[in-house]
Design a protein around this motif. Structure first.
Motif, short mmCIF file in Angstrom:
data_model
loop_
_atom_site.label_atom_id
_atom_site.label_comp_id
_atom_site.label_asym_id
_atom_site.label_seq_id
_atom_site.Cartn_x
_atom_site.Cartn_y
_atom_site.Cartn_z
N ASN A 44 0.82 -1.20 0.00
CA ASN A 44 0.00 0.00 0.00
C ASN A 44 0.87 1.26 0.00
O ASN A 44 0.64 2.19 -0.78
CB ASN A 44 -0.90 -0.01 1.25
CG ASN A 44 -1.97 1.03 1.18
OD1 ASN A 44 -2.55 1.27 0.13
ND2 ASN A 44 -2.25 1.67 2.30
N ALA A 45 1.87 1.29 0.84
CA ALA A 45 2.75 2.46 0.91
C ALA A 45 3.63 2.56 -0.33
O ALA A 45 3.87 3.65 -0.84
CB ALA A 45 3.62 2.38 2.17
N PHE A 46 4.09 1.42 -0.80
CA PHE A 46 5.00 1.42 -1.94
C PHE A 46 4.33 2.00 -3.19
O PHE A 46 4.94 2.71 -3.98
CB PHE A 46 5.46 -0.01 -2.21
CG PHE A 46 6.70 -0.08 -3.05
CD1 PHE A 46 6.62 -0.34 -4.41
CD2 PHE A 46 7.94 0.11 -2.48
CE1 PHE A 46 7.77 -0.40 -5.19
CE2 PHE A 46 9.10 0.04 -3.25
CZ PHE A 46 9.01 -0.21 -4.60
N ALA A 47 3.05 1.70 -3.37
CA ALA A 47 2.34 2.13 -4.58
C ALA A 47 1.73 3.51 -4.44
O ALA A 47 1.24 4.06 -5.42
CB ALA A 47 1.25 1.11 -4.92
N ALA A 48 1.76 4.08 -3.25
CA ALA A 48 1.07 5.35 -3.04
C ALA A 48 1.80 6.49 -3.76
O ALA A 48 3.02 6.55 -3.80
CB ALA A 48 0.99 5.65 -1.54
N TYR A 49 1.01 7.39 -4.31
CA TYR A 49 1.62 8.49 -5.09
C TYR A 49 1.11 9.86 -4.67
O TYR A 49 1.88 10.77 -4.40
CB TYR A 49 1.32 8.27 -6.58
CG TYR A 49 1.67 9.45 -7.46
CD1 TYR A 49 0.67 10.30 -7.93
CD2 TYR A 49 2.99 9.73 -7.79
CE1 TYR A 49 0.99 11.40 -8.71
CE2 TYR A 49 3.31 10.82 -8.57
CZ TYR A 49 2.31 11.65 -9.04
OH TYR A 49 2.62 12.75 -9.80
N ALA A 50 -0.24 9.99 -4.60
CA ALA A 50 -0.85 11.32 -4.49
C ALA A 50 -0.33 12.14 -3.31
O ALA A 50 0.00 13.32 -3.46
CB ALA A 50 -2.36 11.17 -4.40
N THR A 51 -0.26 11.52 -2.14
CA THR A 51 0.14 12.28 -0.96
C THR A 51 1.55 12.83 -1.12
O THR A 51 1.81 14.01 -0.87
CB THR A 51 0.09 11.39 0.30
OG1 THR A 51 -1.15 10.71 0.32
CG2 THR A 51 0.27 12.21 1.54
N ALA A 52 2.45 11.96 -1.55
CA ALA A 52 3.83 12.39 -1.73
C ALA A 52 3.91 13.47 -2.79
O ALA A 52 4.63 14.46 -2.65
CB ALA A 52 4.70 11.19 -2.10
N ALA A 53 3.14 13.29 -3.87
CA ALA A 53 3.17 14.26 -4.96
C ALA A 53 2.69 15.62 -4.49
O ALA A 53 3.21 16.66 -4.91
CB ALA A 53 2.32 13.76 -6.12
N ALA A 54 1.69 15.63 -3.62
CA ALA A 54 1.15 16.90 -3.14
C ALA A 54 2.10 17.57 -2.17
O ALA A 54 2.20 18.79 -2.10
CB ALA A 54 -0.21 16.67 -2.49
N LEU A 55 2.82 16.77 -1.37
CA LEU A 55 3.72 17.34 -0.37
C LEU A 55 5.05 17.79 -0.97
O LEU A 55 5.61 18.82 -0.61
CB LEU A 55 4.00 16.32 0.73
CG LEU A 55 3.01 16.29 1.89
CD1 LEU A 55 3.40 15.20 2.85
CD2 LEU A 55 2.98 17.62 2.60
N VAL A 56 5.56 16.97 -1.87
CA VAL A 56 6.90 17.23 -2.40
C VAL A 56 6.78 17.72 -3.83
O VAL A 56 6.53 16.95 -4.74
CB VAL A 56 7.74 15.94 -2.37
CG1 VAL A 56 9.15 16.22 -2.86
CG2 VAL A 56 7.75 15.36 -0.97
N SER A 57 6.93 19.01 -4.05
CA SER A 57 6.74 19.51 -5.41
C SER A 57 8.03 19.48 -6.21
O SER A 57 8.01 19.41 -7.43
CB SER A 57 6.16 20.92 -5.37
OG SER A 57 6.88 21.69 -4.43
N GLN A 58 9.16 19.47 -5.52
CA GLN A 58 10.42 19.42 -6.27
C GLN A 58 11.26 18.27 -5.79
O GLN A 58 11.25 17.91 -4.62
CB GLN A 58 11.21 20.71 -6.06
CG GLN A 58 10.74 21.84 -6.93
CD GLN A 58 11.37 23.13 -6.46
OE1 GLN A 58 11.66 23.29 -5.28
NE2 GLN A 58 11.61 24.04 -7.39
N GLY A 59 12.00 17.71 -6.71
CA GLY A 59 12.86 16.60 -6.31
C GLY A 59 12.11 15.29 -6.35
O GLY A 59 10.89 15.26 -6.41
N SER A 60 12.84 14.20 -6.33
CA SER A 60 12.16 12.90 -6.41
C SER A 60 12.86 11.90 -5.51
O SER A 60 13.60 11.04 -5.98
CB SER A 60 12.16 12.41 -7.85
OG SER A 60 13.19 13.02 -8.59
#
Lengths: 281, 351, 278
Positions: free
Chosen positions: A212-228
């Motif tokens: 579940n955590a490994f596949a999650a995207y939206a939350t991280a995308a919203a929090l971290v706008s730069q860098g990967s």
């Protein structure tokens, strides 16, 4: 044989939809990871072993494993709290309903919830600043791996509760009473009966949380706008700018990596769920 | 051979909020005896068993085994073997490990555990299944393993909580005989709880009939059957016809004869006599006031249903060969054998 | 041992309170943050008003709601007849259908969107550039939840007998499904519908990486410049989802038949739950 074909006809819309919008994209990913412009090539796979890619993979694994462990342990505790209260109490039903909602919470809303709480102008940040003079959000740690761990825990714990409560409830009272009547102390009951019975369920739930955590995207995308820092965000970078690592189609290889890992974890999870169902149903 | 100990339940009361599950139950079980507690759901029989086991606490009263007061002793120190209604085998252990569980709790080493467990499995005839898991066994087999597990620790008292209720009818009958055989062989004092009166009468040395937390009657099966002490016992144990009767001077007048009225009957006046079907006599009589409504063939015996002049329907039990003489519509005279009957007060309102 | 002592109760209460605080505080923070007047102090509903007055946000809300409706309709139109057909006429397909319905749980949305480009080139060619074309993918995303809900409802009725009775009385397949089966699996359908709505409204991954401006995408865009409005919109989505769940619970409770767990139905079963023993 023609009868079977006639019987399958009404199923066509369903199969068509799933094939076009699920199977084909997945197949595209798998194939495109190995074929560049129609020619077999391992170039994209090779890119997976670059520093950037490996670092992102490692951070994703770290994020998923740590939130899975924290979520599993804390979730198990909360699940135990729920199960040991009266079966029909309002509290119990309220908590389980809340968990159902929170487990789906994820996504963008969760990111903003935490921004509102411990972001730069977050409610808690300001309150603590005012009363203790500490700067909770100062270093911007919310947007780093540590911040993600905290935020992910918010949906991991409820997910654990939902998955683990049935297992706890499957622990029949007769087993405890039988063990007690045969001379077991509380500790012996837990060690010899309850823990062995709950272990597959606990491990399985841990794996589910990991995937579940490994596949999650939206939350991280919203929090971290730069860098990967993590794998999903690296995929975002690969999709939005084809220049990442100078490899076109790098996203395909990354997506393949993601699905291989998630699939492997889910297969292991399913095996454990079967064992649990046999014992605790 | 009995190597059992005596068990005493003294004035046990158990109250849940406003519900009195047990109301002053006193019961003494002799060494090696099998006492069955019989009654409908909610009568308190399981509560009594669980208090004896230590899984529940009495509000007042004491529990003694072999003369020692166990009321304060925790359940895991009481040295009792318990067989539950269902699902009590540990699913993650093999049959052998299940049976050996109690020995493991007592710190016996592997060799001792193995040999004793094997011995118990042989006692219940399941040696071949020792490496199987509970889910691979039938209901009857699971209960036999549960019995072996309870006996493996050589308990001072054996407790059975409706062990057969979850099983199919045929398995039930076979298994109850087996339980009795094993109990007699090992000689452990046993308390057997059930709601099935046939079961209780078949296996027990004495049967205690319970209703609403109280013990209505405690007696040997034959005594209970022939001389019920209260209307509840008469109703619960065995089949009954209810025939209008007149009571006076310890005798009841019904169906043209006078028979003794059992103690517990109403003192005098009109009432309903509880007559067992096998005590009802039917004689063909063209001038009789009763007529046959139907005959039910039950194998070795048959029941002949007759309607009396006042509309009461009575069932008479006889051998099937005797029942062959009767058919629906035949005029008959219905009588009763001269055994004692319990006469109860008629219902307050007409139905 | 079950926390019956006062100390045990206090400990458990404290633990529950700690969990409660952790989970409920961010929700409170959202409400506080979105109504804070940064300039003058005190409360303001400015951020919330933006949900309607801000053009881009409003459009995104409308699009997302439409998307949710379209998804639910398409999902029901495809899934319900398929599942009924499998049960009645093609039981051999049950395994395949179930596997395919649960597959989206294992394939991350992120992977789907990476491979979706080519497919959507065709879709936009035929159907245009509207965000509503996301409907097809969204139906796939909600399949696992919808399947489970409808499957549970179908298992609770005797589908075979009902449909045979209807057909023997002269009803065609369409009538049978619409007038006989659907009314009896209504709770499952509602459940599937509401869960689907919640998923669609909250979906971000595929929409954002495909370049469509749905609600969640817009929230993130606005969030870079206007924190309170984004938080308000997020909270609104949450509350809406919670209200849907509540409605669902209330509606399905009324229709639920008493089960063995219902204390009003005194069906004796082999002792599985502790209660007042007999």
């Amino acid at each position: 044989m023609s009868r079977r074909i006639r019987e399958s006809l009404p199923l066509l819309p369903f199969f068509a939809l799933v094939t076009i919008f699920l199977i084909v994209p997945t197949a595209t990913v798998i194939v495109s990871a190995f074929f560049v412009d129609g020619v077999f090539s391992l170039a994209r796979i090779a890119a997976l072993f670059s520093d950037t890619a490996l670092s992102a993979l490692w951070k994703s694994v770290l994020l998923s494993a740590s939130t899975a462990i924290i979520g599993a342990v804390l979730g198990a505790v909360l699940a135990w709290l729920i199960v040991s209260s009266a079966p029909t109490s309002v509290l119990r039903r309220a908590v389980i309903s809340l968990c159902s909602v929170l487990a789906q919470f994820g996504g963008v809303a969760l990111a903003f919830a935490f921004l509102a709480t411990i972001g730069l102008n977050g409610v808690l940040t300001l309150w603590v600043q005012e009363h203790f003079g500490w700067n909770l959000a100062g270093s911007g740690w919310l947007y780093s791996l540590t911040g993600l761990i905290l935020v992910y825990t918010y949906f991991q714990i409820p997910l654990m509760v939902i998955v683990f409560v049935p297992a706890l409830e499957g622990l029949r009272e007769q087993w405890r009473e039988a063990a007690v009547s045969l001379g077991a102390s509380t500790f012996q009951y837990w060690r010899q009966v309850a823990v062995p019975l709950l272990t597959p369920a606990f491990l399985g739930s841990f794996l589910l949380l990991f995937a579940n955590a490994f596949a999650a995207y939206a939350t991280a995308a919203a929090l971290v706008s730069q860098g990967s820092p993590i794998l999903p965000l690296l995929i975002r970078a690969a999709l939005t700018s084809e220049v990442v690592l100078g490899q076109s189609g790098f996203a395909y290889a990354l997506a393949l990596e993601m699905i291989v890992i998630v699939a492997a974890v889910m297969i292991a999870y399913n095996a454990l769920v079967r064992r649990t169902a046999r014992w605790l149903q | 051979m009995t190597n059992g100990v005596s068990v005493e339940l003294n004035d046990l009361t158990r109250v849940y909020g406003s519900v009195k599950a047990l109301d002053g139950l006193t019961l003494h079980i002799e060494p090696g005896e099998l006492v069955a507690l019989l009654g409908p759901s909610g009568c308190g029989k399981t509560t009594a068993l669980r208090i004896l086991a230590g899984l529940d606490e009495a509000t007042s009263g004491t529990v003694s085994v072999d003369g020692k007061d166990l009321t304060r002793v925790p359940a895991n120190k009481r040295d009792m073997g318990m067989v539950f209604q269902a699902y009590s085998l540990f699913p993650h252990l093999t049959v052998l490990d299940n049976v050996a569980f109690g020995l493991k709790m007592r710190g016996k080493d592997k060799g001792q555990r193995s040999s004793r467990a094997e011995e118990m499995l042989e006692l219940v005839g399941l040696t071949a299944h020792r490496h199987k898991y509970a889910s691979e066994l039938s209901g009857g087999q699971q209960q036999r393993v549960a019995l072996a597990r309870a006996l493996a620790i050589q308990p001072r008292v054996l407790l059975l909580d409706e062990p057969l209720s979850a099983l199919d009818a045929k398995v039930r009958v076979a298994l109850r005989d087996e339980i009795r055989r094993v109990q007699l062989e090992v000689g452990t004092t046993t308390l057997f709880v059930t709601h099935d009166q046939e079961e209780a009468l078949a296996v027990a040395d004495r049967v205690g009939v319970m209703s609403q937390g109280k013990l209505e009657q405690l007696a040997a099966p034959a005594e209970l059957y022939a001389n019920p002490a209260t209307p509840f016992v008469a109703e619960f144990v065995g089949l009954n016809n209810k025939v209008p009767a007149e009571v006076s001077a310890d005798h009841a007048r019904l169906l043209g004869t006078s028979v003794p009225a059992l103690p517990g009957s109403i003192g005098s006046g009109g009432g309903l006599a509880m007559v067992r079907p096998e005590s009802v006599t039917v004689t063909a009589d063209p001038a009789g006031t009763a007529s046959v409504t139907s005959v039910a063939f039950l194998g070795p015996i048959s029941r002949v249903f007759c309607t009396l002049a006042d509309g009461t329907v009575v069932s008479a039990q006889m051998t099937s060969s005797a029942a062959r003489a009767f058919g629906p519509g035949d005029r008959v005279t219905v009588g009763v054998e001269p055994t004692g009957v319990l006469v109860v007060a008629p219902p307050a309102k007409p139905r | 041992m079950r926390g019956k002592t006062l100390g045990g109760k206090v400990f458990r209460g404290a633990l529950l309170a700690a969990f409660g605080l952790f989970f409920l505080f961010p929700l409170y923070a959202m409400a506080d943050f979105s109504t804070r007047n940064l300039l003058a102090g005190g409360r303001t509903m400015a951020a919330w008003k933006n949900l309607i007055t801000d053009d881009a946000l409003y459009q995104a809300i409308v699009i997302s709601l439409l998307l949710a409706v379209f998804t639910v309709v398409l999902m029901l139109l495809i899934l319900v007849p398929t599942m009924i057909w499998v049960r009645l006429r093609a039981p051999w397909a049950k395994g395949v259908v179930e596997f395919l319905c649960l597959l989206p749980l294992t394939i991350p949305a992120l992977v789907i969107v990476v491979g979706l480009r080519n497919v959507y080139l065709w879709v936009t060619y035929f159907l245009g550039e509207s965000a509503l074309t996301l409907t097809f993918v969204y139906v796939v995303l909600v399949l696992p939840f919808a399947y489970r809900a409808i499957d549970a409802a179908l298992s609770a009725i005797d589908l075979k007998t009902l449909s045979e009775a209807a057909r023997s009385l002269g009803a065609g397949w369409l009538t049978t499904i619409a007038r006989v089966v659907v009314p009896n699996i209504w709770s499952g359908i509602l459940s599937a519908a509401f869960i689907s709505i919640a998923v669609v409204l909250g979906e971000y991954t595929i929409a954002s990486l495909s370049g469509y401006e749905t609600l969640q995408v817009q929230i993130v865009l606005i969030g870079k410049s206007d924190g309170p409005t984004s938080v308000a919109a997020s909270l609104a989505t949450l509350v809406f989802g919670f209200v849907l769940l509540l409605i669902l619970a209330l509606v399905t409770r009324g229709r639920r038949r008493p089960t063995a767990a219902d204390p009003a139905v005194a069906t004796p079963t082999p002792a599985t739950q502790p209660g007042v023993p007999t």
